[in-house]
Write a protein that holds these residues in place. Structure first.
Motif, PDB file in Angstrom:
ATOM      1  N   SER A 243       0.858  -1.174   0.000  1.00 24.48           N
ATOM      2  CA  SER A 243       0.000   0.000   0.000  1.00 24.48           C
ATOM      3  C   SER A 243       0.899   1.231   0.000  1.00 24.48           C
ATOM      4  CB  SER A 243      -0.902   0.011   1.232  1.00 24.48           C
ATOM      5  OG  SER A 243      -1.819   1.089   1.172  1.00 24.48           O
ATOM      6  N   ALA A 244       0.523   2.234  -0.772  1.00 22.90           N
ATOM      7  CA  ALA A 244       1.349   3.437  -0.883  1.00 22.90           C
ATOM      8  C   ALA A 244       1.289   4.267   0.400  1.00 22.90           C
ATOM      9  CB  ALA A 244       0.880   4.275  -2.060  1.00 22.90           C
ATOM     10  N   VAL A 245       2.405   4.913   0.719  1.00 17.29           N
ATOM     11  CA  VAL A 245       2.476   5.860   1.832  1.00 17.29           C
ATOM     12  C   VAL A 245       2.622   7.241   1.204  1.00 17.29           C
ATOM     13  CG1 VAL A 245       3.709   6.541   3.907  1.00 17.29           C
ATOM     14  CG2 VAL A 245       3.565   4.119   3.286  1.00 17.29           C
ATOM     15  N   ALA A 246       1.593   8.065   1.349  1.00 15.74           N
ATOM     16  CA  ALA A 246       1.489   9.314   0.588  1.00 15.74           C
ATOM     17  C   ALA A 246       2.704  10.220   0.770  1.00 15.74           C
ATOM     18  CB  ALA A 246       0.217  10.054   0.994  1.00 15.74           C
ATOM     19  N   GLU A 247       3.281  10.221   1.971  1.00 22.11           N
ATOM     20  CA  GLU A 247       4.382  11.141   2.261  1.00 22.11           C
ATOM     21  C   GLU A 247       5.593  10.915   1.369  1.00 22.11           C
ATOM     22  OE1 GLU A 247       1.990  11.075   6.068  1.00 22.11           O
ATOM     23  OE2 GLU A 247       2.495   9.693   4.440  1.00 22.11           O
ATOM     24  N   TYR A 248       5.744   9.736   0.815  1.00 21.25           N
ATOM     25  CA  TYR A 248       6.917   9.450  -0.021  1.00 21.25           C
ATOM     26  C   TYR A 248       6.709   9.807  -1.493  1.00 21.25           C
ATOM     27  CZ  TYR A 248       8.354   6.796   4.088  1.00 21.25           C
ATOM     28  OH  TYR A 248       8.685   6.418   5.364  1.00 21.25           O
ATOM     29  N   GLY A 249       5.481  10.070  -1.878  1.00 21.30           N
ATOM     30  CA  GLY A 249       5.210  10.467  -3.256  1.00 21.30           C
ATOM     31  C   GLY A 249       5.405   9.356  -4.273  1.00 21.30           C
ATOM     32  N   LEU A 250       5.336   8.112  -3.848  1.00 21.16           N
ATOM     33  CA  LEU A 250       5.527   6.967  -4.748  1.00 21.16           C
ATOM     34  C   LEU A 250       4.212   6.228  -4.963  1.00 21.16           C
ATOM     35  CD1 LEU A 250       8.765   5.611  -3.016  1.00 21.16           C
ATOM     36  CD2 LEU A 250       8.676   6.816  -5.208  1.00 21.16           C
ATOM     37  N   PHE A 251       4.147   5.468  -6.033  1.00 24.15           N
ATOM     38  CA  PHE A 251       3.007   4.586  -6.331  1.00 24.15           C
ATOM     39  C   PHE A 251       1.678   5.350  -6.355  1.00 24.15           C
ATOM     40  CE2 PHE A 251       6.142   2.187  -3.714  1.00 24.15           C
ATOM     41  CZ  PHE A 251       6.633   1.343  -4.704  1.00 24.15           C
ATOM     42  N   LYS A 252       1.711   6.562  -6.889  1.00 28.72           N
ATOM     43  CA  LYS A 252       0.528   7.417  -6.860  1.00 28.72           C
ATOM     44  C   LYS A 252      -0.630   6.871  -7.688  1.00 28.72           C
ATOM     45  CE  LYS A 252       3.138  11.723  -6.197  1.00 28.72           C
ATOM     46  NZ  LYS A 252       3.491  13.044  -6.786  1.00 28.72           N
ATOM     47  N   ASP A 253      -0.319   6.066  -8.700  1.00 28.30           N
ATOM     48  CA  ASP A 253      -1.370   5.584  -9.601  1.00 28.30           C
ATOM     49  C   ASP A 253      -1.914   4.217  -9.191  1.00 28.30           C
ATOM     50  OD1 ASP A 253       0.997   4.293 -10.116  1.00 28.30           O
ATOM     51  OD2 ASP A 253       0.697   4.171 -12.288  1.00 28.30           O
ATOM     52  N   GLN A 254      -1.576   3.751  -7.994  1.00 28.41           N
ATOM     53  CA  GLN A 254      -1.974   2.413  -7.576  1.00 28.41           C
ATOM     54  C   GLN A 254      -3.234   2.431  -6.717  1.00 28.41           C
ATOM     55  OE1 GLN A 254      -0.423  -0.284  -8.775  1.00 28.41           O
ATOM     56  NE2 GLN A 254       0.978   1.089  -9.884  1.00 28.41           N
TER      57      GLN A 254
END
Length: 518
Positions: A243-254
């Protein structure tokens, strides 16, 4: 947050004569000890404690004898201590629990004597009501997020070790070599930035006719999962189910639950490492090299290895100087991440078979908050195993007069025993080590799903098959040994054929239920 509750003066006041007949192999002696009384006339309860440690120190019995002197008077308890090496413990402890053996306390985690499994099987006692009353200081001392991580179906079955909260991926660097080569490590913020560093190291070493490995430690699960952070929803960062962790700015399209190996981030990462490998920045056989940490440490010490990927703990770089003989710099590639599995790396649980659960919690409270107990259980006896340095430190070498091989008791950090914040620290750590820990913890990012624990029972077959597929492909991809544009599609097909969609669907279904009731 320090719980320096009892002074050494208090400890000195209560040093009394040892009870006779303490041979743990003598049944009659055990009965005598169990029915003994302390100086206040209170019955002394014996608690059996099973413990997992890297190795069992030679002078362990001496330390437990001294611990028992203290705890008999303090809380009317003495310990029947049953330590084992980690490998023996992993083999034997589940059998003891499953057979219903009577004991009081044991070590548990997500990697040994599975905390979630035995909590759900009633192997451990629910401590939710006992902790606020009999472990009040520990209950208030340990942050709420760690209690959330240890919560299973609304109940708490173990006391998590409160140390660094979460994990932080990055790179250990020989900073003396970096300075010699004119490299400014402060400019490295991302993995891509590190490409120029490795190029400089390679060129400078070749100019000196030296062979230097640029980086190691990238094989799965220490590669992508360590340096490209996401929250693991299955408790194992190598298995699909992220699951993406928003603070890192990764995997935004998942979506909320996704297969991390099917992302653009994974492709980009593997392509970067593939180029590194082709350029000669990695060991010739990176997977086997990564498994031989003794060889890695030797190479890092003598300057034939420039850097390696690591999960960091506060003060580790400063302490590493003594080990490696040169300055070490840690380059963080992320803020610390706290997720459920972070809180399950080590806990102490009370057995559901315990006849004295209140006393067990009282003892665990001392273990987490009493400075005398914390220092004794980690560093042994002053004058025998360490000397005191100032008010907050000890020296396990006793000013250089005690060689490591002659020290009969030393667990320098001792996270297995609970929170290390209630100890005097070894002088190998910086004097402000607790401040460093608190700064680290304050910077930690919390995953969205702390407290969610996945029940794998419906997909055990899929998990077994997927584990094998990941083992077959991931390390080769993450050490640049194969072309990712060719192998990742093959990897994804194999994952799909072995049930990755079923696993993701099961995670999402359980997550929906958890989110509805939390």
């Amino acid at each position: 947050m320090k719980k320096r509750i009892l002074s050494i003066l208090l400890a000195a006041c209560i040093l009394g004569t040892l009870l006779t007949g303490c041979d743990r192999n003598d049944e009659r002696a055990g009965e005598v000890a169990a029915n003994a009384a302390n100086e206040a006339g209170e019955e002394v309860i014996t608690l059996k404690w099973y413990m997992s440690l890297p190795s069992v120190a030679a002078d362990t019995d001496q330390i437990i004898d001294q611990l028992n002197e203290y705890t008999r008077e303090k809380i009317g308890v003495e310990i029947d201590y049953m330590p084992m090496s980690d490998s023996d413990y992993m083999e034997k402890m589940p059998t003891y629990i499953n057979s219903g053996e009577n004991f009081d306390i044991c070590f548990t985690s997500n990697w040994s004597t599975d905390y979630l499994q035995f909590a759900q099987r009633d192997g451990f006692l629910d401590l939710s009501e006992l902790l606020p009353e009999y472990g009040k200081e520990t209950w208030e001392f340990i942050p709420e997020e760690l209690w959330k991580a240890a919560t299973v179906n609304g109940a708490i079955y173990g006391i998590p070790s409160y140390k660094e909260m979460g994990w932080q991926g990055g790179i250990y660097v020989n900073s003396e070599m970096a300075e010699e080569y004119g490299i400014d490590l402060s400019k490295v913020k991302t993995l891509d930035d590190y490409t120029e560093v490795l190029k400089t190291v390679s060129n400078k070493a070749k100019a000196e006719n030296k062979k230097v490995i640029g980086i190691s430690g990238l094989s799965s699960p220490n590669g992508f999962a360590l340096l490209t952070p996401y929250e693991s929803l299955v408790g194992n960062g190598a298995l699909p189910g992220a699951s993406a962790v928003a603070e890192y700015g990764l995997f935004k399209d998942q979506s909320e639950v996704f297969n991390q190996y099917a992302t653009q981030e994974y492709m980009d990462y593997c392509k970067t490492i593939y180029e590194w490998n082709k350029a000669g920045y990695l060991p010739a056989d990176p997977i086997n090299y990564d498994q031989d940490t003794a060889n890695r440490d030797n190479d890092f010490s003598n300057g034939t290895l420039f850097s390696y990927a690591i999960s960091y703990a506060p003060g580790a770089a400063e302490a590493a100087v003594a080990l490696y003989g040169h300055e070490v710099t840690f380059i963080p590639l992320m803020s610390p991440l706290l997720e459920t599995r972070s809180g399950l790396g080590g806990l102490l649980a009370v057995s559901s078979s315990s006849k004295h659960p209140q006393k067990a919690v009282e003892f665990l409270n001392l273990l987490n908050t009493d400075e005398y107990v914390g220092t004794l259980i980690r560093h042994g006896i002053e004058g025998t195993h360490h000397s005191t340095v100032g008010e907050t430190q000890v020296d396990k070498t006793m000013g250089g007069t005690l060689a490591a091989e002659n020290n009969g008791y030393d667990y320098t950090f001792g996270w297995q025993f609970g929170s290390p914040f209630n100890q005097k620290w070894d002088v190998s750590y910086p004097e402000n080590i607790e401040e460093l820990f608190h700064e680290y913890n304050a910077a930690a990012v919390s995953g969205t799903h702390i407290g969610f624990t996945f029940d794998s029972s419906n997909v055990n077959t899929e998990i077994s098959a997927l584990t094998n597929i990941v083992a077959e492909y991931a390390s080769a991809l993450e050490t640049g040994m194969v072309n990712p544009e060719e192998k990742i599609p093959e990897f994804l097909d194999a994952l799909k054929a072995n049930g990755v969609d079923s696993l993701l669907e099961e995670i999402q279904a359980q997550l929906d239920v958890w989110e509805a009731v939390k």
